[in-house]
Design an enzyme around this catalytic site. Structure first.
Site: not given
Ligand SMILES: [Zn+2]
Length: 474
Positions: A103, A234, A331, A106
């Site tokens: 992404h 991410h 994350e 990110e």
């Molecule tokens: Zn992401």
């Protein structure tokens, strides 16, 4: 796939080991102002490529650069490969990949991976004992940015103007973590109709959807090497997310846990990242969404993907269902694209996790499967694992690579290893995995005897029956 080079085994200067023992990444070394100045900003595409070139030029014997494809806008999807045999696969040396910035908005992973690459190079130059041990035993492929177009859009948008989704998708507006073949739906369907096929499901998939160049590049790359372990970085929360990502019933809006056949192993891998992170598994931070439901730290900093929210067409499930590789999704921050000045702290918080996670590629078992009479490697032999506490094998066999090598990440325990290959007698061995050796999985080799039986008319059918027998009746 790339030019072959003679293996260079890195030597550790014994005197240097003592000096570096307290400077190592695991020692909680303090940040210094020079590093903060160097790493306290985002690298745009040009700076990223320059940096990767510098690292490669500084460490030409242990690194190489290669491009797996280009983004929609023509930016290079460039990988730096670290190994004592850069550009070459060596049987029984595990291949690991780390992917950042899928992404575009990110980008912490992008910067951490760039710094990790520099750390590997500098560690080798400075005789860092742990880095040298890692590089001598492991092949590490780093793709800092899977979505450079999205990143450039996010970077060129003033922070105040940046929305939660600005630059997330690729430049065609496609979320790359929804663009992989949805193999989960095939897996669930096969389970439902009780067809004993659990792995390498890509051949059964056909949806006639045009995929994005970034997805195709990474998908083909994923299939091009016998990757064992992978991570996808991410932002938007602080948690290590493991398969399955897709709910069994996509339409049910429910968030039910969807366990993969390797649920225990995935939890163990995710927990390794979370436990070695400065905060991920600790109750020292507020949940990102402010609600108690999101208190991931209370569950050890890990979550099953589908239990959190269902993602179909995601990359981690693709890895697991199309190949032998195990991938988790990390994350790293509640806030997406935080100020660049915070990046040095993110490195401090994550570097031990990254190193320890890569070491996990040496857990479980690995080995060679050969023909007992000719000694020739057997390609695509199927390796099943039965946990000693279970009656049937884990419904996720791995297959051997072209040189007969296989890898199977497993936590410590008692297992039975069962190997089947077309035209050969089935073979099995009992093993005790301790995972005490940091730089090598337990080596379990097999020499299969050619089957005395005449090959049946339909060899595929025979294999299917064999699989059925292994998974149902043991
Ligand atoms: Zn992401």
């Amino acid at each position: 796939m790339l030019h072959a080079m003679r293996p260079v085994l890195l030597a550790t200067a014994l005197l240097a080991v003592t000096a570096h023992a307290f400077l190592g990444f695991g020692s909680g070394s303090a940040r210094n102002a020079a590093d903060d100045a160097k790493w306290g900003h985002y690298h745009n595409q040009e700076q990223l490529e320059t940096k990767l070139n510098e690292i490669n030029e500084k460490c030409p014997e242990i690194s190489t650069l290669y491009e797996i494809g280009k983004s929609v806008e023509g930016r290079s999807l460039v990988v730096i490969h670290f190994s004592t045999t850069p550009g070459e696969h060596v049987p029984t040396k595990p291949e690991v990949k780390l992917i950042g910035n899928m992404h575009g908005n990110e980008p912490i992973g992008r910067e951490l991976l760039l710094r990790f690459a520099e750390n590997l190079c500098d560690g080798a130059i400075n005789n860092d004992k742990e880095v040298i041990q890692l590089l001598n035993s492991t092949s590490i492929h780093i793709l800092p940015s899977m979505n450079p177009d999205g990143f450039e859009l996010a970077l060129s948008t003033e922070p105040a103007q940046r929305q939660w989704l600005t630059g997330r998708a690729n430049i065609n507006g496609v979320d790359l973590n929804r663009d992989f073949p949805d193999l989960d739906s095939i897996f669930y369907e096969l389970q439902k109709i009780q067809v004993p096929k659990f792995d390498h499901l890509l051949s059964l998939f056909d949806d006639n959807v045009d995929r994005q160049p970034e997805t195709i590049a990474v998908g083909q790359w994923t299939l091009s090497l016998p990757f064992v372990l992978s991570a996808n970085f991410h932002e938007g929360d602080l948690v290590a997310n493991y398969p399955f990502d897709a709910a069994i019933d996509e339409n049910s809006q429910k968030t039910d846990y969807s366990a993969s056949p390797d649920d225990g192993t995935f939890r163990w891998l995710a927990k390794s990242y979370a436990d070695n992170h400065a905060h991920m598994s600790k109750n020292d931070h507020a949940p990102c969404d402010g609600s108690s439901q999101d208190a991931f730290a209370r569950q050890g900093g890990i979550t099953n993907g589908a239990k959190w929210y269902s993602v179909a067409g995601g990359m981690q499930d693709f890895n697991y269902l199309a190949t032998n590789a195990m991938e988790i999704t990390l994350e790293l921050s509640c806030e997406k694209m935080p100020a660049g000045s915070q990046l040095p702290q993110f490195w401090e918080d994550n570097k031990k996790s990254i190193f320890e996670y890569v070491w996990k590629s040496h857990s479980g078992i690995k080995g060679l499967v050969v023909d007992a009479t000719t000694g020739e490697p057997i390609y695509r032999a199927v390796v099943w694992i039965r946990n000693g506490t279970e009656t049937v094998p884990i419904k996720h066999p791995v297959t051997t690579w072209s040189e007969g090598d296989y890898y199977r990440i497993l936590p410590a325990g008692q297992y039975e290893v069962i190997v089947a290959a077309e035209g050969y007698d089935i073979a099995a061995k009992n093993v005790t995995i301790e995972n005490k050796v940091r730089d090598s999985a337990l080596v379990v080799n097999f020499a299969l005897s050619p089957s005395a039986e005449q090959p049946s008319e339909n060899e595929q059918e025979k294999i299917a029956e064999l699989v059925d027998e292994i998974t149902r009746r043991r």
